[in-house]
Structures are given as C-alpha cells and as structure tokens.
Design a protein around this motif. Structure first.
Motif, mmCIF file in Angstrom:
data_model
loop_
_atom_site.group_PDB
_atom_site.id
_atom_site.type_symbol
_atom_site.label_atom_id
_atom_site.label_comp_id
_atom_site.label_asym_id
_atom_site.label_seq_id
_atom_site.Cartn_x
_atom_site.Cartn_y
_atom_site.Cartn_z
ATOM 1 N N HIS A 184 66.655 -17.703 -46.726
ATOM 2 C CA HIS A 184 66.112 -16.566 -45.994
ATOM 3 C C HIS A 184 64.593 -16.548 -46.121
ATOM 4 C CE1 HIS A 184 70.176 -14.296 -46.613
ATOM 5 N NE2 HIS A 184 70.255 -15.239 -45.695
ATOM 6 N N SER A 185 63.926 -16.124 -45.067
ATOM 7 C CA SER A 185 62.462 -15.977 -45.109
ATOM 8 C C SER A 185 62.129 -14.507 -44.931
ATOM 9 C CB SER A 185 61.796 -16.821 -44.018
ATOM 10 O OG SER A 185 62.292 -16.451 -42.739
ATOM 11 N N ALA A 186 62.135 -13.790 -46.029
ATOM 12 C CA ALA A 186 61.859 -12.363 -46.002
ATOM 13 C C ALA A 186 60.488 -12.037 -46.568
ATOM 14 C CB ALA A 186 62.937 -11.603 -46.787
ATOM 15 N N GLN A 187 59.685 -13.075 -46.832
ATOM 16 C CA GLN A 187 58.351 -12.880 -47.393
ATOM 17 C C GLN A 187 57.259 -13.506 -46.529
ATOM 18 O OE1 GLN A 187 60.759 -14.814 -49.231
ATOM 19 N NE2 GLN A 187 61.703 -12.931 -49.994
ATOM 20 N N ASP A 188 57.636 -14.114 -45.426
ATOM 21 C CA ASP A 188 56.674 -14.933 -44.684
ATOM 22 C C ASP A 188 55.613 -14.117 -43.963
ATOM 23 O OD1 ASP A 188 58.753 -14.051 -43.026
ATOM 24 O OD2 ASP A 188 58.616 -15.763 -41.676
ATOM 25 N N ILE A 189 55.945 -12.913 -43.493
ATOM 26 C CA ILE A 189 54.919 -12.103 -42.833
ATOM 27 C C ILE A 189 53.804 -11.792 -43.822
ATOM 28 C CG2 ILE A 189 54.396 -9.893 -41.747
ATOM 29 C CD1 ILE A 189 57.201 -9.865 -40.589
ATOM 30 N N ALA A 190 54.185 -11.355 -45.016
ATOM 31 C CA ALA A 190 53.192 -11.023 -46.035
ATOM 32 C C ALA A 190 52.397 -12.250 -46.450
ATOM 33 C CB ALA A 190 53.880 -10.403 -47.246
ATOM 34 N N ASP A 212 55.871 -2.898 -29.493
ATOM 35 C CA ASP A 212 56.238 -4.273 -29.843
ATOM 36 C C ASP A 212 55.030 -4.943 -30.497
ATOM 37 O OD1 ASP A 212 56.829 -6.972 -29.964
ATOM 38 O OD2 ASP A 212 57.472 -7.142 -27.871
ATOM 39 N N MET A 213 55.078 -5.051 -31.816
ATOM 40 C CA MET A 213 53.969 -5.647 -32.557
ATOM 41 C C MET A 213 54.266 -7.138 -32.782
ATOM 42 S SD MET A 213 50.995 -4.849 -33.700
ATOM 43 C CE MET A 213 51.050 -3.057 -33.744
ATOM 44 N N TYR A 214 54.315 -7.889 -31.660
ATOM 45 C CA TYR A 214 54.569 -9.326 -31.777
ATOM 46 C C TYR A 214 53.420 -10.027 -32.507
ATOM 47 C CZ TYR A 214 51.043 -10.842 -28.466
ATOM 48 O OH TYR A 214 49.839 -11.119 -27.876
ATOM 49 N N CYS A 215 52.209 -9.457 -32.399
ATOM 50 C CA CYS A 215 51.028 -10.025 -33.040
ATOM 51 C C CYS A 215 50.796 -9.298 -34.361
ATOM 52 C CB CYS A 215 49.805 -9.916 -32.133
ATOM 53 S SG CYS A 215 49.571 -8.249 -31.426
ATOM 54 N N VAL A 216 51.446 -9.768 -35.403
ATOM 55 C CA VAL A 216 51.289 -9.134 -36.709
ATOM 56 C C VAL A 216 49.876 -9.365 -37.243
ATOM 57 C CG1 VAL A 216 52.137 -9.115 -39.081
ATOM 58 C CG2 VAL A 216 53.743 -9.314 -37.187
ATOM 59 N N LYS A 217 49.326 -10.512 -36.923
ATOM 60 C CA LYS A 217 47.928 -10.811 -37.251
ATOM 61 C C LYS A 217 47.370 -11.739 -36.178
ATOM 62 C CE LYS A 217 44.880 -12.699 -40.786
ATOM 63 N NZ LYS A 217 44.804 -13.595 -41.959
ATOM 64 N N PRO A 218 46.295 -11.343 -35.476
ATOM 65 C CA PRO A 218 45.517 -10.124 -35.624
ATOM 66 C C PRO A 218 46.373 -8.873 -35.380
ATOM 67 C CG PRO A 218 44.382 -11.707 -34.207
ATOM 68 C CD PRO A 218 45.767 -12.204 -34.390
ATOM 69 N N PHE A 219 46.114 -7.843 -36.174
ATOM 70 C CA PHE A 219 46.902 -6.621 -36.106
ATOM 71 C C PHE A 219 46.218 -5.628 -35.176
ATOM 72 C CE2 PHE A 219 48.373 -2.512 -37.772
ATOM 73 C CZ PHE A 219 49.744 -2.725 -37.739
ATOM 74 N N ASP A 220 46.966 -5.130 -34.205
ATOM 75 C CA ASP A 220 46.416 -4.232 -33.193
ATOM 76 C C ASP A 220 46.422 -2.794 -33.714
ATOM 77 O OD1 ASP A 220 45.556 -2.952 -30.946
ATOM 78 O OD2 ASP A 220 47.083 -3.782 -29.600
ATOM 79 N N ALA A 221 45.456 -2.488 -34.562
ATOM 80 C CA ALA A 221 45.382 -1.165 -35.175
ATOM 81 C C ALA A 221 45.136 -0.073 -34.143
ATOM 82 C CB ALA A 221 44.270 -1.154 -36.223
ATOM 83 N N GLU A 222 44.400 -0.399 -33.077
ATOM 84 C CA GLU A 222 44.107 0.598 -32.050
ATOM 85 C C GLU A 222 45.379 1.064 -31.348
ATOM 86 O OE1 GLU A 222 42.408 -2.219 -32.507
ATOM 87 O OE2 GLU A 222 40.619 -1.258 -33.352
ATOM 88 N N ALA A 223 46.291 0.120 -31.069
ATOM 89 C CA ALA A 223 47.546 0.497 -30.422
ATOM 90 C C ALA A 223 48.395 1.367 -31.349
ATOM 91 C CB ALA A 223 48.323 -0.751 -30.007
ATOM 92 N N VAL A 224 48.417 1.017 -32.621
ATOM 93 C CA VAL A 224 49.170 1.824 -33.580
ATOM 94 C C VAL A 224 48.600 3.237 -33.641
ATOM 95 C CG1 VAL A 224 49.717 2.119 -36.028
ATOM 96 C CG2 VAL A 224 49.924 -0.132 -34.973
ATOM 97 N N GLU A 225 47.283 3.343 -33.718
ATOM 98 C CA GLU A 225 46.658 4.658 -33.779
ATOM 99 C C GLU A 225 46.991 5.477 -32.536
ATOM 100 O OE1 GLU A 225 42.232 6.719 -34.280
ATOM 101 O OE2 GLU A 225 42.427 4.528 -34.168
ATOM 102 N N GLU A 226 46.921 4.862 -31.362
ATOM 103 C CA GLU A 226 47.230 5.570 -30.118
ATOM 104 C C GLU A 226 48.677 6.045 -30.104
ATOM 105 O OE1 GLU A 226 47.418 4.797 -25.268
ATOM 106 O OE2 GLU A 226 46.457 3.312 -26.576
#
Length: 313
Positions: free
Chosen positions: A120-126, A223-237
């Motif tokens: 399992h790959s449960a640590q790969d995003i981090a 849909d946060m397909y782009c985990v990095k770069p992270f779209d903080a502006e979309a999250v805030e909105e």
C-alpha cells in the motif's frame, strides 16, 4: 454504463500518441509493464522502452540520466515501491538535479488490497510533496488523466503522478473536462460544506454531494488533483462560502491533503475541518471498495460524516 478503462491505460494511450510525434519520449518500468498497462508502448516502440527489473532505485537514476541527455523519460513502478525504495533518487537525481523525469506511481493507495501494508502507498502524498521542486498529481478519472498527461508530455519539469489500479467511475465527460494546470477544479459549488478531495476519492465526494443535496445540504466539491503546487486560493474561496470543511483522501492522516487544507484554512479563513483518510494503522484486508466502505471513504460514508459534523460547525 460503468467505466472499464483504468487511468493507467489512459497514461499508456497518451504516451503512445505523444511518442508518435516525439522521438525523445522513452518509457522505463521496474518489472511492471503489464501492471502499468504499458505493454502496448513496449510493443510499439521497443527501442524506446527499458525494462529495469525489480530495481526501483536504478529505474529512477537511469531515467534521470536519460533526461540529462535530452530524452523525455516516464518511469513507471508501483507507487508503494517507487516512493519508498527510490526516495533518495527521486529527491536527488530528479528533483534536486531538476531533470525532466515523470514518475508514474501505479496501483496507488490500497489498490493492491489483500497484499497489505507492504504494497500500500498511504504515505506518498506526504513524502513526495515534501521534496522541493517535485510536483504531485492525483488525477480523479480517465478524462482528467488524459489532459494531465497531455500537459506533462510537453513540459520539462519533474513530476510524480499517482493512479490506482482499477477503473474509476467518471467524474467528467470526454467533451466536458474543465482543466487548468496546477489549479483545482470546481466540480460542485455549495454553501453549507466544502468537500475537498483528491484522486480516486473525488468520485466518492461527488456521490456524497448528490446524496446531501437530496437531504437539503448544499456541498461544494473541489477536485484537488494538483496536490503540489497546492491551489490555496481555490481552497480559500471554497471555504469562505461554507460553514465547515471535509477533506477526503486515500492516504495516511498525516502530511497529506487534509494537513495541507487545514493549514490554509487555519491561516486564511478559520472553519471547522474534518479530515477523512485511511487510519494510522495497517488497513483491513480486502478489495479497494471494501476498504473504502470500512473506513467511510464512500459517498454514503462521506455524507454521513458531513451530517454528524455540520451541526457542530
């Protein structure tokens, strides 16, 4: 009609199409061409295909060397091994050296089911997000996978892409797949709760939003397909127009999407945040749907969490 096309096959189809016009595209595998659905590429372009065997560190270093010589390598391996066995090579040979290597993590999350924690790959995003100069993408369905790959075959920067093993029900349509590179995609807009999801979890988030709508709860799905770069502006909105936030990911509770969203929310627009994820423990044995159901990572489970959490917000 249920989708029968896994994202890994879409990756191969896009590489085949791109390689027909770009002789620098090469594919490397670590004894995984079959499980990566890349056998057609090996058959069509044998002179541009490299089978490294079970040697993930060599896979990544060789890909970096080829990139340094002007090639455009795509290195595919099970996500659980690619992001652990070859982590130093990903960090140094690819990211630090800024080589044009696209790392394709196949069978991500709990795709391998009964094979357990070793597979399992449960640590790969981090892990991959923590590497400077490394981009991290988890496309949500076959159509988004296609447009993401079309972008990646054209650019010259390192990236890690994680996809699951099995087909995912469509989030978008072939003729309607809104996409902007490195910007989150709005799937639903609501006013009560913002559900932020990535990868295979996006479909389940959409199902949850549909169930909630029937019960009078208005949900945003981002849909946060782009985990990095992270779209903080979309999250805030998304968060500013909601009373609470729920994140959904096929990942450990530490250092993944939930942690990133909570950081942005805490800094910019404080709201109650509930993070749905896999547990900090070896997951139960079972197929992906069975595992998701057990941990509430389904439309029904997410909707239930929202119902329990929203009154407290």
């Amino acid at each position: 009609m249920p989708n029968t096309v896994p994202n890994r096959k879409v990756i191969c189809d896009e590489l085949l199409a791109a390689a027909a016009h770009d002789e620098d595209i090469v594919v490397l595998c670590s004894d995984s061409r079959g499980s990566a659905s890349l056998t057609p590429f090996f058959d069509e372009f044998p002179e541009r295909s490299v089978e490294m065997g079970i040697a993930e560190q060599n896979l990544v270093s060789t890909a970096a060397g080829m990139a340094a010589m002007g090639k455009r390598p795509f290195a595919a391996s099970p996500a659980c091994f690619l992001t652990t066995r070859s982590y130093e090579q990903c960090k140094v040979d690819v990211a630090y050296s800024n080589t044009n290597v696209k790392l394709i993590g196949i069978s991500g999350g709990v795709s391998y089911g009964a094979l357990g924690m070793s597979h399992h790959s449960a640590q790969d995003i981090a892990a991959m997000s923590a590497i400077p100069n490394m981009r991290v993408y988890l496309p949500s369905d076959r159509f988004q996978t296609a447009v993401l790959m079309q972008e990646l075959v054209r650019d010259d920067k390192p990236a890690y892409v994680r996809v699951g093993r099995n087909p995912v029900e469509d989030v978008y349509a072939q003729d309607c797949c809104p996409f902007e590179m490195d910007r989150a995609t709005w799937v639903r807009r609501g006013t009560d709760v913002a559900i932020v999801a990535t990868g295979e979890m996006v479909r389940h988030a959409v199902d949850a939003a549909d169930l909630l709508a029937e019960q009078g709860v208005s949900a945003t799905v981002l849909d946060m397909y782009c985990v990095k770069p992270f779209d903080a502006e979309a999250v805030e909105e998304a968060v500013r127009s909601a009373r609470a936030v729920v994140t959904v990911e096929e990942h450990s509770p530490f250092g993944g999407l939930g942690s990133m969203v909570a950081q942005v929310v805490g800094e910019r627009c404080p709201r109650p945040v509930k993070c749905l994820s896999l547990p900090d423990a070896p997951v139960i044995t079972g197929t992906s749907p069975e595992v998701f159901a057990h941990y509430g990572l389904t439309g029904e489970g997410i909707a239930q969490t929202v119902h329990e959490f929203l009154p407290q917000a």
